[in-house]
Design an enzyme around this catalytic site. Sequence first.
Site, PDB file in Angstrom:
ATOM      1  N   GLU A 115       6.137  13.924  -8.633  1.00 23.38           N
ATOM      2  CA  GLU A 115       5.599  14.021  -7.413  1.00 23.38           C
ATOM      3  C   GLU A 115       6.220  15.384  -6.764  1.00 23.38           C
ATOM      4  O   GLU A 115       7.170  15.435  -5.728  1.00 23.38           O
ATOM      5  CB  GLU A 115       6.211  13.091  -6.462  1.00 23.38           C
ATOM      6  CG  GLU A 115       5.663  11.634  -6.784  1.00 23.38           C
ATOM      7  CD  GLU A 115       6.062  10.538  -5.892  1.00 23.38           C
ATOM      8  OE1 GLU A 115       7.028  10.767  -5.117  1.00 23.38           O
ATOM      9  OE2 GLU A 115       5.471   9.205  -5.814  1.00 23.38           O
ATOM     10  N   GLU A 162       2.510   5.557 -11.063  1.00 20.55           N
ATOM     11  CA  GLU A 162       3.349   4.604 -10.365  1.00 20.55           C
ATOM     12  C   GLU A 162       2.383   4.149  -9.202  1.00 20.55           C
ATOM     13  O   GLU A 162       1.574   4.698  -8.621  1.00 20.55           O
ATOM     14  CB  GLU A 162       4.430   5.473  -9.490  1.00 20.55           C
ATOM     15  CG  GLU A 162       5.304   5.871 -10.235  1.00 20.55           C
ATOM     16  CD  GLU A 162       6.409   6.533  -9.382  1.00 20.55           C
ATOM     17  OE1 GLU A 162       6.490   6.067  -8.125  1.00 20.55           O
ATOM     18  OE2 GLU A 162       7.216   7.437  -9.725  1.00 20.55           O
TER      19      GLU A 162
END
Length: 497
Positions: free
Chosen positions: A159, A276
């Site tokens: 991220e 995820e």
Amino acid sequence: MRVIVPEHSTGRLPDAWRACVGTGRFELGLRKDYQDSLALIQREIGFRHIRGHGLLSDGVGVHRPYEYGGSRHVRHAFTYVDQVVDAYLELGIAPFLELGFMPEDLASGDQTIFWWRGNVTPPRSWTEWATLVRSTVAHLVDRYGLDQVRQWPIEVWNEPNLKDFWQGADEDAYHRLYEVTAHAVKEVDASLHVGGPAISPGADEWMDRFIEFVTARSVPVDFVSRHAYTSGPSQHVPFGVYQTLAPASELLAQFARPREQLRGTPLADLPVHITEFNSSYRPDNPVHDTAFHAAYLAPVVAAGGDFVDSFSYWTFSDMFEEVGVPTTLFHGGFGLLTHRQIKKPTFHLYSFMARMGDQVLTRGDDHLVTRDPAGRVTVLAWAPVREDGQTLKLSLPMPGAVSAFALRSSVSEEAGNPWRAWCEMGRPPSPREHQLDALRAAAEPAVSHHALPVTAGRADLDLTLDRHEVTLVEVTPVVTDETPPWWDESRLFQEHS
């Protein structure tokens, strides 16, 4: 209205749902309770890969600088890496490698994330970072073999579009990190699979620019990755949060987005991995522990493989610790299991999927029907969330059968719901052994069975689902009735003088 299930398959059920599962930071894999929990997951579900943060963080101890002869040197130590990966492979699961975070002695700054302080700054020496990556990957190839490691995807960072995970969310710095890292991986062997950018939701423009960057500079990329969540801003309370949730269909929309962005580019045929996904992105949101959560995610797990090559549930266990050591057994952790191996309702959604056949017969907004090579028909059905229940009527193909045996397993607000039982106990933070036994018993699905008559090669199955119920019905055709001719059930319980 009765759904007439076709006799012939419409295609194979993708198993992208079991391709990967998430985990807490890498070194937690050294713990016995972690390994016991993963063993349970593998026995009843069976994932192929496992992904988590912190492979290169200081807690694993790979990057070990030292002074000798008046100059600085670096030793790469794989003591913990080997123990964790060995444990994974013994349990039938392989790593999905995430390269991060930055070792403190290599970091250019002191910004960290999480209770365990993962450093999220770029390296102060790109050469030393590349050497660390090469050394780590080369060690894995040397220890486990190239044929094995080329099946382990290698993802660059986590991220980077969020300033908490990558200093300043500096896109140019991430592109440099990706380029240096990808080349370092390929220098070990060109057949190894490397990819990114592992972005969080709401950053589609990062994917577009990542595609442009790697294409323009001919940077190696073997897959693209992103994450998917549907929760809104956190409403904090002590040791927890509440969040609104978008409809679960938004998860499938997020799954579909990378393929749309790749279309028409030189990377159009690359695999897409959702590394995820969950409802909430917080590890302290009580929704994760509920029956609601299993029903909410059921349509996503049933259909996600139509959009991506893998989608990784975040995470298999509540052993996690990003916001600290949990203060209670049920605390809203991401896990399919709590600490002490108590199965949550969402665990059973996955265990039900593991018992499905691989031939799709039909699917709908609230059900999926499959068949296995032995002719067993499996029905996964779920009640729409926030509604009182659901009724589903199916006509199942049973060619050549004289009758059928139906075995039904269910979780709901009342069944297979240890969180509800824990609440009724008074929410003990550290349950005693007899309470843990009661919670484990409450965590098992309700099971029922009955015979289904077969008429003209078909069996009618009528299901009434309770609030937030997820149910699996396994219907096995009975081709031959082997009851002996002398059997008379009416005489079984007769009284004798």
